[in-house]
Write an enzyme that holds these catalytic residues in place. Structure first.
Site, PDB file in Angstrom:
ATOM      1  CD  GLU A   1      -3.326  -7.056   3.742  1.00  0.00           C
ATOM      2  OE1 GLU A   1      -4.179  -6.289   4.248  1.00  0.00           O
ATOM      3  OE2 GLU A   1      -2.110  -6.920   3.912  1.00  0.00           O
TER       4      GLU A   1
ATOM      5  CD  GLU B   1      -2.954  -1.189   2.279  1.00  0.00           C
ATOM      6  OE1 GLU B   1      -2.892  -0.275   3.127  1.00  0.00           O
ATOM      7  OE2 GLU B   1      -3.844  -2.056   2.283  1.00  0.00           O
TER       8      GLU B   1
END
Length: 537
Positions: A294, A147
């Site tokens: 995820e 991220e």
């Protein structure tokens, strides 16, 4: 790793004009259109032999984390064939050798600057973390950062150079065809995610996203997304139904409808995945597959997290696994099912508040299930499944002294029935502490109704769906399963009666009463001879 707060799925945290349109059509029902040209283009690039899978992320902020060897043994027992590490831990990679478990390794964010600035550093990283273990350890993917664009935007300019240099090192090692490289993105990188057809990448990162997507297209690598319907629901309660977030069956009137494509969405995750496909299409990239690096649902939260419960976590992850393994794809791409990694394997009890941060795991750090899934029809993936019979056995790698102490407790204060591991009885052989401990552990576990925490013994035991019975030795869990199905007369008490040469009870007048009396006598003898005794190692 997942971000702490996902943005609204209806825009950048507020209901804009597009979101108002969505809200108006949210519960509409209409026809499902034919497939799009975008779907056809990606379909042509798919390799049919690559079946979709569910993997597990392994975080390590766990107190008393098990050894790498015990971890790998646990993964094998649980039939977990794909894992993602948040680093390239050498001890874990070494333990994974010859296990046939496929592993994704990661470059932590704090290593990006060095790798992206130096070809020699990138080559050294591949040599140290890939060539040293492959092919004995089946490394399949390299995740570069996590991220990055939304959590450390100052690293954005170095992200693609780091990926390119690592890829060049793989090419030099002739591994670029078997190991893919990409980077996971937070859901917040995509704006206005519903309706999916109007979604687009945050344009402030276009200078990074476009070259990244071109790299992924050129190398056949996936777009990695961290997608959490839990946060979408929490940010949009009253608009997004809970049922849609949990993959629960819903009525047609509650299906989410994209007003532009008239595609129907029965769950939030599919809508988020299709939003990524439409966002890539805005850059004319139509041949890159999305994988979900995820996703998950917390099983416990504080007072501000009322939907972080065991029931909802079990429902989401059970239905997620079924959805992926059913290979139904998404409304935009029914021919493509994304691979998914659940966040996460263990509850990371060392994580900072809120409470939910420490409760995303399927298992506790001591390897006991945080809750039990319902996924038996998926082919035995994961042993934490109430629909399958479960057993409690001694873990591999536990020293004999620890096992002996646990065995003594189980057969003593724990009141496990240890009769069958006495000399001359059906489960005495093999005559070793691990075998005897497994039987005693399972007796205690089954007697306690397989309650949470009853298969622990200070980390010496683990749950499995593989029946440990062997030869004439029938484990307590197998006996109880036979009882519950009503097959034959194989209860423990009738088994004791048969050992004494008595008839089992059948219907039929006076003879039945006589045999019933004989059985009662047998039960009394059985109780007398089943007084728990301590077994030597």
């Amino acid at each position: 790793m997942k971000e702490r707060a996902e943005p609204s799925c209806l825009g950048n945290g507020e209901l804009g004009m597009v979101s108002v349109v969505f809200a108006a059509v949210f519960f509409l029902c209409s026809g499902i259109p034919a497939g799009s040209s975008l779907a056809v283009q990606i379909k042509q690039t798919r390799h049919p032999k690559h079946e979709p899978f569910v993997g597990l992320n392994i975080g390590t902020e766990v107190s008393n984390l098990v050894s790498p060897e015990a971890l790998v043994s646990f993964l094998q027992v649980q039939k977990i064939a794909h894992v993602r590490l948040y680093d390239a831990n050498p001890d874990v990679l070494k333990a994974l050798a010859r296990s046939k478990i496929r592993v994704t390794i990661s470059v932590p964010n704090n290593e990006l600057l060095a790798i992206g600035s130096s070809n020699a550093t990138a080559v050294a990283w591949i040599s140290r973390n890939v060539l040293a273990y492959y092919p004995k350890t089946l490394i399949t993917d390299i995740v570069v950062g996590d991220e990055v664009l939304t959590t450390v935007p100052s690293y954005a300019p170095i992200l693609v150079p780091a990926i390119e240099l690592l890829y060049s090192a793989l090419v030099a090692a002739n591994l670029h065809h078997v190991i893919k490289i990409s980077t996971p993105h937070a859901a917040s990188l995509i704006l206005d995610t519903f309706p999916p057809s109007q979604a687009f990448f945050n344009q402030s990162f276009s200078s990074v996203i476009l070259p990244l997507l071109r790299f992924l297209s050129r190398t056949g690598s996936p777009l990695m997304m961290n997608l959490y319907p839990y946060y979408v629901f929490m940010e949009n309660r009253g608009v997004v139904p809970l049922e849609n977030s949990l993959f629960r069956p819903i009525a047609p009137s509650k299906e989410m409808v994209d007003p532009n494509t008239l595609l129907h969405y029965t769950n939030v995750l599919d809508a988020m995945i299709d939003a990524a496909y439409f966002s890539m299409k805005n850059f004319n990239i139509t041949d890159v597959k999305v994988i979900v690096t995820e996703t998950g649902w917390p099983s416990k939260g504080d007072s501000k997290e009322p939907y972080a419960t065991i029931d909802y976590a079990e429902t989401y992850n059970s239905n997620l696994i079924k959805h992926v393994l059913d290979k139904t794809g998404t409304p935009l791409h029914p021919e493509i099912t994304s691979n998914v990694y659940i966040y996460e394997l263990f509850n990371e009890d060392l994580r900072s508040p809120p409470v939910s941060e420490a409760n995303w795991g399927l298992f506790n750090g001591n390897l006991t299930p945080a809750y039990l899934l319902h996924i038996s029809e998926t082919g035995g993936f994961l042993a934490s499944d109430t629909a399958n019979q479960t057993f409690c056995i001694a873990m591999d790698g536990v020293d004999s002294r620890t096992l002996q102490a646990a065995l003594d407790w189980a057969c003593g204060p724990g009141e496990a029935n240890c009769t069958d591991i006495q000399p001359g009885e059906s489960c005495f052989n093999p005559n070793n502490v691990k075998s005897h401990a497994s039987y005693a552990f399972d007796s205690y576990y089954q007697n306690g109704g397989k309650a949470s925490g009853s298969c622990d013994f200070k980390g010496a035991a683990m749950i499995t769906t593989t029946d440990p019975s062997h030869g004439g030795c029938i484990f307590p869990g197998s006996k109880k399963e036979s009882n519950s199905t009503g097959q034959g007369n194989s209860t423990e008490l009738s088994g004791a009666a048969n050992k004494l040469g008595l008839f089992t009870l059948r219907s039929g007048g006076i003879g039945a009463l006589v045999r019933a009396f004989q059985l009662l006598l047998a039960i009394r003898f059985s109780l007398f001879f089943s007084i728990p005794m301590l077994m030597p190692g």
